[in-house]
Design a protein around this motif. Structure first.
Motif, PDB file in Angstrom:
ATOM      1  N   GLU A  56       0.820  -1.211   0.000  1.00  0.00           N
ATOM      2  CA  GLU A  56       0.000   0.000   0.000  1.00  0.00           C
ATOM      3  C   GLU A  56       0.858   1.269   0.000  1.00  0.00           C
ATOM      4  N   PHE A  57       1.996   1.224   0.689  1.00  0.00           N
ATOM      5  CA  PHE A  57       2.851   2.413   0.760  1.00  0.00           C
ATOM      6  C   PHE A  57       3.413   2.766  -0.611  1.00  0.00           C
ATOM      7  N   PHE A  58       4.012   1.795  -1.287  1.00  0.00           N
ATOM      8  CA  PHE A  58       4.685   2.106  -2.548  1.00  0.00           C
ATOM      9  C   PHE A  58       3.708   2.231  -3.711  1.00  0.00           C
ATOM     10  N   ARG A  59       2.539   1.631  -3.615  1.00  0.00           N
ATOM     11  CA  ARG A  59       1.536   1.835  -4.657  1.00  0.00           C
ATOM     12  C   ARG A  59       0.897   3.216  -4.558  1.00  0.00           C
ATOM     13  N   ALA A  60       0.905   3.785  -3.362  1.00  0.00           N
ATOM     14  CA  ALA A  60       0.266   5.085  -3.152  1.00  0.00           C
ATOM     15  C   ALA A  60       1.174   6.248  -3.541  1.00  0.00           C
ATOM     16  N   ILE A  61       2.459   5.988  -3.746  1.00  0.00           N
ATOM     17  CA  ILE A  61       3.415   7.048  -4.089  1.00  0.00           C
ATOM     18  C   ILE A  61       3.582   7.110  -5.605  1.00  0.00           C
ATOM     19  N   PRO A  62       3.454   8.302  -6.212  1.00  0.00           N
ATOM     20  CA  PRO A  62       3.719   8.415  -7.658  1.00  0.00           C
ATOM     21  C   PRO A  62       5.126   7.924  -7.987  1.00  0.00           C
ATOM     22  N   LEU A  63       5.247   7.273  -9.103  1.00  0.00           N
ATOM     23  CA  LEU A  63       6.517   6.640  -9.467  1.00  0.00           C
ATOM     24  C   LEU A  63       7.656   7.653  -9.545  1.00  0.00           C
ATOM     25  N   ILE A  64       7.398   8.812 -10.106  1.00  0.00           N
ATOM     26  CA  ILE A  64       8.453   9.811 -10.237  1.00  0.00           C
ATOM     27  C   ILE A  64       8.900  10.320  -8.872  1.00  0.00           C
ATOM     28  N   VAL A  65       7.957  10.443  -7.928  1.00  0.00           N
ATOM     29  CA  VAL A  65       8.309  10.860  -6.559  1.00  0.00           C
ATOM     30  C   VAL A  65       9.172   9.792  -5.904  1.00  0.00           C
ATOM     31  N   ASN A  66       8.845   8.549  -6.168  1.00  0.00           N
ATOM     32  CA  ASN A  66       9.616   7.436  -5.609  1.00  0.00           C
ATOM     33  C   ASN A  66      11.064   7.480  -6.087  1.00  0.00           C
ATOM     34  N   ILE A  67      11.253   7.720  -7.376  1.00  0.00           N
ATOM     35  CA  ILE A  67      12.610   7.789  -7.935  1.00  0.00           C
ATOM     36  C   ILE A  67      13.368   8.989  -7.364  1.00  0.00           C
ATOM     37  N   PHE A  68      12.701  10.144  -7.292  1.00  0.00           N
ATOM     38  CA  PHE A  68      13.344  11.331  -6.729  1.00  0.00           C
ATOM     39  C   PHE A  68      13.759  11.110  -5.277  1.00  0.00           C
ATOM     40  N   THR A  85      21.537   3.037 -10.559  1.00  0.00           N
ATOM     41  CA  THR A  85      21.087   2.215  -9.430  1.00  0.00           C
ATOM     42  C   THR A  85      19.843   2.794  -8.767  1.00  0.00           C
ATOM     43  N   ALA A  86      19.808   4.115  -8.638  1.00  0.00           N
ATOM     44  CA  ALA A  86      18.660   4.765  -8.008  1.00  0.00           C
ATOM     45  C   ALA A  86      17.382   4.528  -8.807  1.00  0.00           C
ATOM     46  N   VAL A  87      17.478   4.637 -10.127  1.00  0.00           N
ATOM     47  CA  VAL A  87      16.300   4.408 -10.964  1.00  0.00           C
ATOM     48  C   VAL A  87      15.856   2.952 -10.882  1.00  0.00           C
ATOM     49  N   CYS A  88      16.799   2.028 -10.949  1.00  0.00           N
ATOM     50  CA  CYS A  88      16.454   0.606 -10.823  1.00  0.00           C
ATOM     51  C   CYS A  88      15.789   0.326  -9.479  1.00  0.00           C
ATOM     52  N   PHE A  89      16.324   0.907  -8.425  1.00  0.00           N
ATOM     53  CA  PHE A  89      15.789   0.689  -7.086  1.00  0.00           C
ATOM     54  C   PHE A  89      14.377   1.260  -6.980  1.00  0.00           C
ATOM     55  N   GLY A  90      14.187   2.490  -7.461  1.00  0.00           N
ATOM     56  CA  GLY A  90      12.874   3.118  -7.387  1.00  0.00           C
ATOM     57  C   GLY A  90      11.829   2.378  -8.209  1.00  0.00           C
ATOM     58  N   LEU A  91      12.186   1.970  -9.423  1.00  0.00           N
ATOM     59  CA  LEU A  91      11.256   1.228 -10.262  1.00  0.00           C
ATOM     60  C   LEU A  91      10.937  -0.139  -9.669  1.00  0.00           C
ATOM     61  N   GLY A 147       1.416  -6.866 -18.441  1.00  0.00           N
ATOM     62  CA  GLY A 147       1.052  -5.457 -18.546  1.00  0.00           C
ATOM     63  C   GLY A 147       1.873  -4.593 -17.607  1.00  0.00           C
ATOM     64  N   LEU A 148       2.139  -5.108 -16.398  1.00  0.00           N
ATOM     65  CA  LEU A 148       2.984  -4.387 -15.447  1.00  0.00           C
ATOM     66  C   LEU A 148       4.401  -4.259 -15.981  1.00  0.00           C
ATOM     67  N   LEU A 149       4.926  -5.317 -16.568  1.00  0.00           N
ATOM     68  CA  LEU A 149       6.270  -5.251 -17.132  1.00  0.00           C
ATOM     69  C   LEU A 149       6.347  -4.219 -18.254  1.00  0.00           C
ATOM     70  N   GLN A 154       8.235   1.273 -20.045  1.00  0.00           N
ATOM     71  CA  GLN A 154       7.940   2.662 -20.386  1.00  0.00           C
ATOM     72  C   GLN A 154       8.481   3.618 -19.325  1.00  0.00           C
ATOM     73  N   ALA A 155       8.435   3.191 -18.057  1.00  0.00           N
ATOM     74  CA  ALA A 155       8.861   4.060 -16.960  1.00  0.00           C
ATOM     75  C   ALA A 155      10.372   4.253 -16.918  1.00  0.00           C
ATOM     76  N   THR A 156      11.135   3.440 -17.652  1.00  0.00           N
ATOM     77  CA  THR A 156      12.584   3.636 -17.660  1.00  0.00           C
ATOM     78  C   THR A 156      12.951   5.018 -18.223  1.00  0.00           C
ATOM     79  N   SER A 157      12.036   5.618 -18.997  1.00  0.00           N
ATOM     80  CA  SER A 157      12.305   6.951 -19.544  1.00  0.00           C
ATOM     81  C   SER A 157      12.411   8.003 -18.449  1.00  0.00           C
TER      82      SER A 157
END
Length: 235
Positions: A56-68, A85-91, A147-149, A154-157
């Motif tokens: 619930e925690f990580f699904r509720a956070i926008p992906l870009i905020v998670n990476i930042f 590494t940061a992008v891989c970890f956040g994604l 679909g998630l993959l 796409q989110a790697t951008s």
């Protein structure tokens, strides 16, 4: 088109960086999703509560905020990560949180009598998951997980926002460089090419999902059993 041809090597390096980001993220997201998705179906309330909180925690956070947060905030706690590494970890955190729910839902979709029958036969828990529940759950897991993959690819951008020289970032650099040096912007051609490449990659994943779904449906199709009446009519 000249902008693409003159920067073919640079584009290839950016595409390889995108592929590397995708492969690392997909691997760890899949492993974490499978392990925690299975654990989320066990009887331990504490374990299920911890996994539920993670999801619930990580699904509720926008992906870009998670990476930042991973890239800019973790160094404040003494954890210094490279942009890659940061992008891989956040994604991975975001992808695994969604993947856990897909795996858990697929396992819980297996009819209850299948679980009871397996327990009655004296199978061990890992044998039930591996031989009974797992194969049946794949039909429900494969389409949404693929679909998630696709979303993760796409989110790697988003890696371009923290300095990863991936495919989209390379396109931006080529456009800016060509505009400054040549006086004309090849933005349409470059970004159309980027769009086409992402389309082909994601379409391949979609095709793979449909192929696997057809194979699973074919393997689990009930065999046709001829009745004595049908046998007599055929003879």
């Amino acid at each position: 088109m000249d902008a693409l041809l003159n920067n073919a090597v640079f584009i290839g390096k950016g595409l390889w960086m995108t592929v590397a980001l995708a492969l690392v993220t997909l691997f760890f997201s899949t492993v974490i999703s499978l392990v925690l998705g299975v654990l989320a179906t066990l009887r331990s309330r504490l374990l299920r509560a911890v996994i539920h909180a993670y999801v619930e925690f990580f699904r509720a956070i926008p992906l870009i905020v998670n990476i930042f947060f991973v890239y800019f905030a973790l160094p404040l706690f003494g954890v210094q990560l490279s942009p890659f590494t940061a992008v891989c970890f956040g994604l991975t955190l975001w992808g695994s949180a969604n993947g856990i729910e897909i795996v858990r839902g697929g396992l819980q979709a297996v009819p209850a009598h299948q679980w009871r029958s397996a327990w009655a036969l004296g199978l061990r828990p890992w044998e039930i998951y591996w031989f009974v529940a797992g194969p049946q759950a794949l039909k429900a897991i494969v389409p949404p997980f693929t679909g998630l993959l696709t979303l993760l690819v796409q989110a790697t951008s988003l890696g371009a926002l923290v300095g990863v020289t991936e495919f989209l970032k390379v396109g931006q650099i080529i456009v800016e460089r060509s505009t400054i040096m040549g006086g004309q912007s090849p933005a349409f051609v470059v970004y159309a090419f980027v769009l086409l490449v992402y389309f082909l990659i994601c379409s391949a994943l979609t095709w793979l999902s449909r192929y696997l779904e057809r194979r699973l449906n074919k393997e689990r199709a009930a065999p046709r059993v001829e009745t004595p009446t049908a046998l007599r009519e055929s003879t």
